[in-house]
Design a protein around this motif. Structure first.
Motif, PDB file in Angstrom:
ATOM      1  N   LYS A  61      47.314  42.943  38.198  1.00  0.00           N
ATOM      2  CA  LYS A  61      47.586  41.669  38.878  1.00  0.00           C
ATOM      3  C   LYS A  61      47.545  41.794  40.400  1.00  0.00           C
ATOM      4  O   LYS A  61      47.471  40.782  41.100  1.00  0.00           O
ATOM      5  N   ARG A  62      47.606  42.996  40.901  1.00  0.00           N
ATOM      6  CA  ARG A  62      47.613  43.193  42.354  1.00  0.00           C
ATOM      7  C   ARG A  62      46.229  42.899  42.940  1.00  0.00           C
ATOM      8  O   ARG A  62      45.215  43.103  42.280  1.00  0.00           O
ATOM      9  N   GLU A  63      46.240  42.465  44.154  1.00  0.00           N
ATOM     10  CA  GLU A  63      44.976  42.212  44.848  1.00  0.00           C
ATOM     11  C   GLU A  63      44.588  43.467  45.618  1.00  0.00           C
ATOM     12  O   GLU A  63      44.740  43.552  46.840  1.00  0.00           O
ATOM     13  N   VAL A  64      44.083  44.437  44.868  1.00  0.00           N
ATOM     14  CA  VAL A  64      43.644  45.698  45.459  1.00  0.00           C
ATOM     15  C   VAL A  64      42.244  46.015  44.941  1.00  0.00           C
ATOM     16  O   VAL A  64      41.789  45.460  43.935  1.00  0.00           O
ATOM     17  N   ALA A  65      41.589  46.937  45.613  1.00  0.00           N
ATOM     18  CA  ALA A  65      40.206  47.277  45.275  1.00  0.00           C
ATOM     19  C   ALA A  65      40.048  47.789  43.843  1.00  0.00           C
ATOM     20  O   ALA A  65      39.038  47.538  43.202  1.00  0.00           O
ATOM     21  N   HIS A  66      41.054  48.475  43.336  1.00  0.00           N
ATOM     22  CA  HIS A  66      40.926  49.079  42.008  1.00  0.00           C
ATOM     23  C   HIS A  66      41.499  48.208  40.881  1.00  0.00           C
ATOM     24  O   HIS A  66      41.611  48.665  39.753  1.00  0.00           O
ATOM     25  N   ALA A  67      41.824  46.953  41.149  1.00  0.00           N
ATOM     26  CA  ALA A  67      42.390  46.075  40.117  1.00  0.00           C
ATOM     27  C   ALA A  67      41.432  45.902  38.942  1.00  0.00           C
ATOM     28  O   ALA A  67      41.854  45.888  37.787  1.00  0.00           O
ATOM     29  N   ALA A  68      40.137  45.780  39.217  1.00  0.00           N
ATOM     30  CA  ALA A  68      39.155  45.613  38.128  1.00  0.00           C
ATOM     31  C   ALA A  68      39.111  46.854  37.246  1.00  0.00           C
ATOM     32  O   ALA A  68      38.996  46.744  36.016  1.00  0.00           O
ATOM     33  N   GLN A  71      42.116  46.733  35.031  1.00  0.00           N
ATOM     34  CA  GLN A  71      41.928  45.746  33.959  1.00  0.00           C
ATOM     35  C   GLN A  71      41.043  46.298  32.848  1.00  0.00           C
ATOM     36  O   GLN A  71      41.335  46.111  31.667  1.00  0.00           O
ATOM     37  N   ASP A 150      43.435  55.561  48.066  1.00  0.00           N
ATOM     38  CA  ASP A 150      44.245  54.491  48.662  1.00  0.00           C
ATOM     39  C   ASP A 150      45.659  54.943  49.015  1.00  0.00           C
ATOM     40  O   ASP A 150      46.474  54.115  49.416  1.00  0.00           O
TER      41      ASP A 150
END
Length: 192
Positions: A61-68, A71, A150
């Motif tokens: 749910k975080r808006e970070v580069a590795h969120a995808a 998921q 990160d």
């Protein structure tokens, strides 16, 4: 730095105490009468799975580069855990009774036959399960690298924990389930 370390240790001890009280007083998972046999996923494993899913969901749910990437890992892990909880883990519930020896009559025929079937299913599914674990480990390695890049120690630790748990499943859990099935098959053949 020592104070932070002490706090983490104290918080961990409080978490363990809270967990112990939950497990002591909480009823077993609700379900229909057929599901109330001794063949429930051991509480410690069910709790670990629940926590991993919860923590990965929070990262996704975080808006970070590795969120995808998180998921994607979450989808793979949820599907794998569903398989494990359906047939790999449930025979492990008989371990305390098996450890009492062959004279223990607590592990009844009603529990033994389904456990043997689940162990056989585990053995037949080993290539698929091991492929899942290779995929999970690869995804966790990617998350470990992303966490390091990160400087996200929390993600790095979670991904490491999941990778270690995956290795444990291959080295210990799956072979144990198969051994339980073989042992129970022998007991059933002897009429115990």
């Amino acid at each position: 730095m020592a104070n932070i370390s002490f706090f983490k240790t104290a918080a961990g001890a409080l978490g363990i105490a809270a967990l112990a009280s939950i497990l002591t007083f909480a009823p077993m998972a609700a379900g229909n009468a057929a599901d109330q046999s001794a063949l429930q996923v051991p509480q410690s494993i069910a709790y670990e799975h629940e926590q991993i899913i919860k923590e990965l969901t929070n990262f996704a749910k975080r808006e970070v580069a590795h969120a995808a990437a998180v998921q994607k890992a979450l989808i793979v892990i949820k599907a794998h855990y569903a398989k494990e909880e359906a047939f790999v883990l449930r025979p492990l519930a008989l371990l305390p009774e098996i450890a009492k020896g062959p004279n223990s009559k607590s592990a009844t025929l009603k529990d033994m036959e389904p456990a043997v079937a689940m162990a056989d299913r585990t053995k037949a599914a080993l290539p698929e399960l091991q492929n899942d674990h290779m995929q999970i480990t690869s995804l966790m390695n990617d998350l470990i690298e992303a966490g390091k890049a990160d400087h996200d120690e929390e993600l790095t630790q979670l991904a490491t924990r999941v990778a270690i748990q995956s290795l444990n499943d291959v080295e210990v859990t799956q072979p144990t389930t198969i051994l339980i099935g073989d042992y129970l098959r022998l007991r059933l053949a002897k009429g115990e």
